[in-house]
Design an enzyme around this catalytic site. Structure first.
Site, PDB file in Angstrom:
ATOM      1  N   ASP A  13       6.858  -8.422   0.275  1.00 51.00           N
ATOM      2  CA  ASP A  13       8.012  -8.521  -0.621  1.00 51.00           C
ATOM      3  C   ASP A  13       9.040  -7.437  -0.296  1.00 51.00           C
ATOM      4  OD1 ASP A  13       6.565 -10.571  -1.948  1.00 51.00           O
ATOM      5  OD2 ASP A  13       5.448  -9.027  -3.027  1.00 51.00           O
ATOM      6  N   ALA A  54       6.640  -7.133  13.054  1.00 48.65           N
ATOM      7  CA  ALA A  54       7.277  -8.409  12.728  1.00 48.65           C
ATOM      8  C   ALA A  54       8.224  -8.816  13.853  1.00 48.65           C
ATOM      9  CB  ALA A  54       8.052  -8.282  11.420  1.00 48.65           C
ATOM     10  N   GLY A  60       2.385  -6.124  -1.954  1.00 52.58           N
ATOM     11  CA  GLY A  60       3.830  -5.895  -2.048  1.00 52.58           C
ATOM     12  C   GLY A  60       4.513  -5.630  -0.716  1.00 52.58           C
TER      13      GLY A  60
HETATM   14  P1  ADP Z   1       2.567 -10.252   3.413  1.00 54.02           P
HETATM   15  O1  ADP Z   1       2.345  -9.137   2.408  1.00 54.02           O
HETATM   16  O2  ADP Z   1       3.695 -11.163   3.041  1.00 54.02           O
HETATM   17  O3  ADP Z   1       1.335 -10.964   3.837  1.00 54.02           O
HETATM   18  P2  ADP Z   1       2.435  -8.523   5.749  1.00 54.02           P
HETATM   19  O4  ADP Z   1       1.077  -8.100   5.333  1.00 54.02           O
HETATM   20  O5  ADP Z   1       2.610  -9.101   7.099  1.00 54.02           O
HETATM   21  O6  ADP Z   1       3.131  -9.522   4.709  1.00 54.02           O
HETATM   22  O7  ADP Z   1       3.361  -7.233   5.610  1.00 54.02           O
HETATM   23  C1  ADP Z   1       4.763  -7.311   5.712  1.00 54.02           C
HETATM   24  C2  ADP Z   1       5.300  -6.232   6.601  1.00 54.02           C
HETATM   25  O8  ADP Z   1       4.955  -4.944   6.062  1.00 54.02           O
HETATM   26  C3  ADP Z   1       4.733  -6.255   8.003  1.00 54.02           C
HETATM   27  O9  ADP Z   1       5.465  -7.145   8.820  1.00 54.02           O
HETATM   28  C4  ADP Z   1       4.907  -4.791   8.405  1.00 54.02           C
HETATM   29  O10 ADP Z   1       6.261  -4.534   8.740  1.00 54.02           O
HETATM   30  C5  ADP Z   1       4.618  -4.056   7.109  1.00 54.02           C
HETATM   31  N1  ADP Z   1       3.179  -3.718   6.993  1.00 54.02           N
HETATM   32  C6  ADP Z   1       2.245  -4.334   6.242  1.00 54.02           C
HETATM   33  N2  ADP Z   1       1.039  -3.740   6.385  1.00 54.02           N
HETATM   34  C7  ADP Z   1       1.214  -2.708   7.233  1.00 54.02           C
HETATM   35  C8  ADP Z   1       0.362  -1.686   7.785  1.00 54.02           C
HETATM   36  N3  ADP Z   1      -0.938  -1.601   7.476  1.00 54.02           N
HETATM   37  N4  ADP Z   1       0.910  -0.792   8.647  1.00 54.02           N
HETATM   38  C9  ADP Z   1       2.210  -0.848   8.979  1.00 54.02           C
HETATM   39  N5  ADP Z   1       3.068  -1.773   8.505  1.00 54.02           N
HETATM   40  C10 ADP Z   1       2.590  -2.692   7.633  1.00 54.02           C
END
Ligand code: ADP
Length: 315
Positions: free
Chosen positions: A259, A232, A256
């Site tokens: 969130d 991010a 989640g």
């Molecule tokens: P949303 O669920 O709102 O679409 P994201 O999928 O971008 O948001 O996930 C939010 C945050 O969670 C990411 O910016 C990252 O920090 C973390 N994250 C999500 N998926 C992964 C993953 N597969 N590996 C590592 N970090 C993750």
């Protein structure tokens, strides 16, 4: 400062165990897990020790009790969760496709989750809020706007702050009324937590640079842009940019993550942490959450996140 308060759907989630198997045949399911984007968010705030409360509605059934008991155990204020005498608690059945994409069967607006209203308990919680976190997804619920409008007005009066996760359904924003409500929230938001294209939906224009400029012009002070397994980036009105690498984890259940990320970022900032440290905890909270089955099962305390950070490599 008063608690962080959010508004919206409280659900149970029931998951198909085997990726690729549709709901057209009998199969093993797991759950129920407590869920709903606002509930996951507020649970993660509470797990970090932040004062937290939610306005929502559940049914007079086990699914409702499951949610209330979890949120209460984790330290959230549940006084503004009403219990509907007739309608069941909202639910989401989810199944994963082989490529990781998800399909949901939702029972939201015709369940207790769709019955939130500006009752006395909701007013009392919003009256003492120091921060209002608005979930775009909640705008699908007919009574949500009255609550959000009331909350925004109280926050403006007490000098509190507002964050927005612009995760509203695209079809919803094609309605003139919902688009107007969404724009009004953006105009009052201090912190935005978009994921991918939601940045453009919030800004009302395409292109990262143009979108950021448009939002800063409207008074937004920070934007934490989520990029899934790419981590991010935080952009600030002052022009600073902070990139945070993702933690390398095996993704078991992506629901989640955003969130938990948002809750951790906001809570750390409200506790006075600088943006880079808040971003570290936010990336850790999102990544830790995807390693557990169930939308809020991976929401961690500071001790758990510190251990996760110490033991997990970053991309
Ligand atoms: P949303 O669920 O709102 O679409 P994201 O999928 O971008 O948001 O996930 C939010 C945050 O969670 C990411 O910016 C990252 O920090 C973390 N994250 C999500 N998926 C992964 C993953 N597969 N590996 C590592 N970090 C993750």
């Amino acid at each position: 400062l008063g608690p962080t308060v959010t508004i919206g759907e409280i659900l149970v989630e029931i998951m198909a165990e085997t990726p690729g198997v549709g709901f057209l045949e009998p199969q093993p399911l797991t759950g129920p897990y407590p869920s709903g984007a606002p509930a996951i968010f507020i649970d993660q705030v509470a797990r970090l020790g932040g004062a937290a409360g939610i306005v929502g509605c559940v049914g007079h059934d086990d699914f409702g009790r499951l949610n209330i008991e979890r949120l209460q155990r984790d330290g959230a204020d549940v006084s503004a969760i009403s219990i509907h005498p007739e309608l069941p608690t909202g639910s989401a059945f989810v199944r994963y496709r082989p490529d990781g994409a998800r399909d949901f069967v939702f029972n939201l607006t015709r369940s207790a989750a769709g019955q939130i209203s500006l009752d006395d308990a909701a007013k009392a919680l919003l009256d003492r809020a120091g921060h209002l976190h608005v979930m775009g997804s909640a705008l699908s619920i007919p009574g949500a706007w009255d609550l959000i409008r009331y909350g925004l007005d109280r926050i403006a009066e007490c000098g509190g702050s507002v964050s927005l996760d612009p995760n509203a359904r695209k079809e919803l924003l094609s309605s003139h009324e919902a688009a107007g409500q969404f724009a009004a929230i953006v105009a009052e938001a201090d912190l935005l937590l978009p994921s991918g294209d939601e940045l453009f939906a919030a800004a009302g224009c395409e292109g990262e640079e143009a979108a950021l400029a448009a939002l800063f012009d409207q008074g937004v002070s920070e934007i934490a842009l989520k990029r899934g397994d790419k981590g991010a980036t935080v952009f600030r009105h002052s022009g600073e940019r902070t990139d945070g690498a993702a933690f390398q984890v095996e993704e078991i259940d992506p629901t989640g993550a955003g969130d938990c990320f948002g809750a951790a970022y906001l809570t750390c900032r409200r506790m006075g942490f600088p943006p880079d440290r808040a971003l570290l905890y936010a990336n850790a909270a999102g990544a830790r959450n995807v390693t557990r089955k169930g939308p809020m099962e991976g929401a961690g305390s500071f001790d758990e996140l510190d251990a996760f950070i110490a033991n997990t490599s970053r991309a």
